[in-house]
Design a protein around this motif. Structure first.
Motif, short mmCIF file in Angstrom:
data_model
loop_
_atom_site.label_atom_id
_atom_site.label_comp_id
_atom_site.label_asym_id
_atom_site.label_seq_id
_atom_site.Cartn_x
_atom_site.Cartn_y
_atom_site.Cartn_z
N THR A 181 0.82 -1.20 0.00
CA THR A 181 0.00 0.00 0.00
C THR A 181 0.86 1.26 0.00
O THR A 181 0.61 2.20 -0.75
CB THR A 181 -0.94 0.01 1.22
N ILE A 189 0.99 4.26 -2.87
CA ILE A 189 0.80 5.69 -2.59
C ILE A 189 2.04 6.48 -3.02
O ILE A 189 1.93 7.53 -3.65
CB ILE A 189 0.48 5.93 -1.10
N LYS A 221 -5.35 14.40 -1.29
CA LYS A 221 -5.66 13.18 -0.52
C LYS A 221 -6.90 12.50 -1.08
O LYS A 221 -6.97 11.27 -1.08
CB LYS A 221 -5.85 13.50 0.96
N VAL A 226 -5.82 10.44 -3.97
CA VAL A 226 -5.13 9.24 -3.48
C VAL A 226 -6.17 8.23 -3.01
O VAL A 226 -6.08 7.04 -3.33
CB VAL A 226 -4.15 9.58 -2.34
N MET A 248 -6.75 4.47 -4.42
CA MET A 248 -6.64 3.30 -3.55
C MET A 248 -7.89 2.44 -3.60
O MET A 248 -7.81 1.21 -3.62
CB MET A 248 -6.35 3.72 -2.11
N ILE A 301 -4.08 6.42 4.53
CA ILE A 301 -3.56 7.57 3.79
C ILE A 301 -3.11 8.67 4.75
O ILE A 301 -2.03 9.23 4.61
CB ILE A 301 -4.60 8.10 2.79
N THR A 327 0.82 9.57 4.77
CA THR A 327 1.21 10.89 4.27
C THR A 327 1.61 11.81 5.41
O THR A 327 2.50 12.65 5.25
CB THR A 327 0.10 11.54 3.41
#
Length: 88
Positions: free
Chosen positions: A37, A41, A51, A54, A58, A73, A77
């Motif tokens: 994962t 990302i 975000k 993203v 995902m 996330i 991040t």
């Protein structure tokens, strides 16, 4: 958000790791190993994305519920920002 140019990924012993280069190597001593994962990302953030973008990527790529994806996330991040690895 976008990955700063001073950080690259390499495959070491079958693992994806983030390696600092240039000026970042003087500030960040070490490497970070990414799971599947995290690697997804990281690759996605080679280009600037929000975000929400993203999250959408995902949800399309992995069989994960939205709430879990958001937590992942935010955590990932957030850690990258804390270590100066992302541009806002």
């Amino acid at each position: 958000m976008k990955v700063k140019k001073d950080f690259i990924t390499r495959t070491v012993a079958g693992e994806t790791v983030i390696v600092p280069t240039g000026e970042a190597a003087a500030r960040f001593n070490g490497m970070i190993t990414l799971n599947e994962t995290g690697a997804f990302i990281w690759r996605f953030l080679q280009e600037a994305h929000t975000k929400e973008e993203v999250l959408a990527a995902m949800l399309e790529e992995f069989e994960v519920d939205e709430a879990s994806a958001r937590v992942d996330i935010e955590g990932f991040t957030g850690a990258l920002m804390e270590h100066g690895m992302l541009e806002a």
